[in-house]
Write an enzyme that holds these catalytic residues in place. Structure first.
Site, PDB file in Angstrom:
ATOM      1  N   LYS A 233     -15.674  11.513   3.137  1.00 15.01           N
ATOM      2  CA  LYS A 233     -15.196  11.890   1.927  1.00 15.01           C
ATOM      3  C   LYS A 233     -14.585  13.081   1.909  1.00 15.01           C
ATOM      4  O   LYS A 233     -13.420  13.624   1.264  1.00 15.01           O
ATOM      5  CB  LYS A 233     -16.409  11.849   0.766  1.00 15.01           C
ATOM      6  CG  LYS A 233     -15.991  12.213  -0.531  1.00 15.01           C
ATOM      7  CD  LYS A 233     -17.076  12.657  -1.308  1.00 15.01           C
ATOM      8  CE  LYS A 233     -17.323  14.311  -0.901  1.00 15.01           C
ATOM      9  NZ  LYS A 233     -18.164  14.878  -1.920  1.00 15.01           N
ATOM     10  N   ASP A 251     -16.434   9.542  -3.941  1.00 13.27           N
ATOM     11  CA  ASP A 251     -17.640  10.155  -4.761  1.00 13.27           C
ATOM     12  C   ASP A 251     -18.192   9.324  -5.665  1.00 13.27           C
ATOM     13  O   ASP A 251     -18.144   8.229  -5.878  1.00 13.27           O
ATOM     14  CB  ASP A 251     -16.987  11.506  -5.148  1.00 13.27           C
ATOM     15  CG  ASP A 251     -16.137  11.206  -6.434  1.00 13.27           C
ATOM     16  OD1 ASP A 251     -16.016  10.115  -6.809  1.00 13.27           O
ATOM     17  OD2 ASP A 251     -15.989  12.220  -7.304  1.00 13.27           O
TER      18      ASP A 251
END
Length: 380
Positions: A233, A251
């Site tokens: 991420k 997220d």
């Protein structure tokens, strides 16, 4: 005297003749009596028939009277189920909104082609709503972005943005941060929470950049994920926003929304990334991430989605999970959509042009708590 006697005799004879005539007439009536009796009986039966008829009519009238309440109750049957049901059906849309939102039906049996079309249409709609979508972490170079992204775990981007100015003012390069006193770094990072673990991560990645990459942040995924505290991420945030290389940022907001939209039912970030990546061209992955995350923070919240103020409600299978009343939903909007400050102290000009308000610096009035009800977590 003789004449009188004759008259008397004639009168007697006449009287006798009358009696005889009467008796003969009486004997004649005796024979005709049967003819009169049926007539009387007929008259009597006629009278009885009339009485029976009148009785039947009375009974019919009585039965008609008994039936009358049933006829009167007929309208009650019409008004009870049919009219009440109709009124309920009319009341529901009025409470949701006055013909502003038509919620979508769950896409049961939706083909892959239909899913791709719906997903891309949602992204186009969000691009119209958030033409100024951007990473909500303040940064001036790749090093600042990778450090800020690591610090954003378990806190808001706002709190990170309020903390990093002091950090980068004292330690502007990886070499500076790698050689810092851990206790001094911990004190600076304390407002972000989990400051000891975060100090270890940012100092560790700074040492790796200094020792393995010549003090420069690498622009490849396989190199970035080797840095302490950097996962896929964080790597995609850096690649997409510092190097212009497409990546999907999965997220907490992104995970929540793509499942609500039924783009995928996967729960692991890497599987979500792969599933969503198949729906969109690679060139649009970075902006897709910004659109989805912006929407998750401003309208489609975790606990109380503002369904009644959502611009993509007609495309959303989860419509109705949150507040559907338009006026109540407006009160749930956050950041620029609700007229509150954003998360960046130095946001892009496009954001300011759209009515966005810069976040206050750390220590400013109201800066000690999340602004405008910002989520408990930042980018995840």
């Amino acid at each position: 005297m003789a004449a009188a006697a004759r008259k008397a005799a004639v009168a007697k004879k006449a009287a006798a003749a009358k009696r005889t005539a009467k008796s003969s007439a009486g004997s004649g009536t005796g024979k005709r009596a049967p003819s009169k009796a049926p007539a009387e009986k007929t008259a009597a039966s006629g009278t009885a028939a009339k009485r029976a008829a009148s009785g039947t009519a009375a009974k019919k009238a009585a039965s008609a009277k008994k039936l009358t309440p049933a006829k009167k109750s007929a309208p009650a049957k019409k008004s009870a189920p049919a009219k009440k049901t109709a009124s309920v059906k009319k009341a529901v849309p009025a409470e949701v909104s006055p013909a502003r939102i038509t919620p979508a039906k769950p896409p049961r049996g939706e083909s892959h082609t239909a899913l791709v079309r719906r997903a891309r249409r949602i992204d186009r709609e969000l691009a119209d709503v958030y033409p100024y979508a951007h990473p909500e972490l303040d940064f001036e170079n790749p090093f600042q972005l990778v450090v800020a992204t690591v610090l954003s775990a378990q806190t808001t981007d706002l709190r990170v943005n309020q903390t990093t100015p002091a950090l980068f003012a004292k330690y502007p390069t990886p070499e500076d941060l790698a050689a810092a006193d851990p206790e001094e770094v911990e004190e600076i990072l304390r407002p972000t929470g989990f400051f000891r673990a975060k100090t270890k991560s940012v100092m560790g990645l700074s040492k790796a950049l200094r020792d393995d990459f010549g003090g420069e942040v690498p622009g490849r995924l396989e190199d970035l994920v080797k840095l302490p505290g950097v996962g896929r991420k964080t790597a995609f945030v850096v690649l997409g926003n510092a190097f212009g290389r497409p990546g999907i940022t999965v997220d907490t907001h992104f995970q929540r929304l793509v499942r609500r939209w039924q783009w995928t039912d996967a729960k692991e970030p890497d599987k979500i990334e792969a599933a969503v990546g198949e729906l969109f061209p690679k060139t649009g992955w970075t902006m897709l991430s910004h659109h989805v995350i912006f929407h998750g923070r401003r309208i489609c919240h975790a606990r109380k989605p503002a369904c009644g103020a959502c611009p993509i409600a007609p495309l959303c299978p989860a419509y109705g999970e949150g507040e559907t009343d338009p006026e109540k939903a407006k009160k749930l909007l956050k950041y620029e959509k609700g007229g509150f400050p954003g998360q960046r102290l130095n946001p892009p000009q496009a954001y300011l042009d759209a009515g966005g308000i810069p976040a206050p610096p750390l220590g400013a009035p109201g800066a000690g708590s999340p602004v405008s009800g910002s989520p408990a977590r930042g980018t995840g």
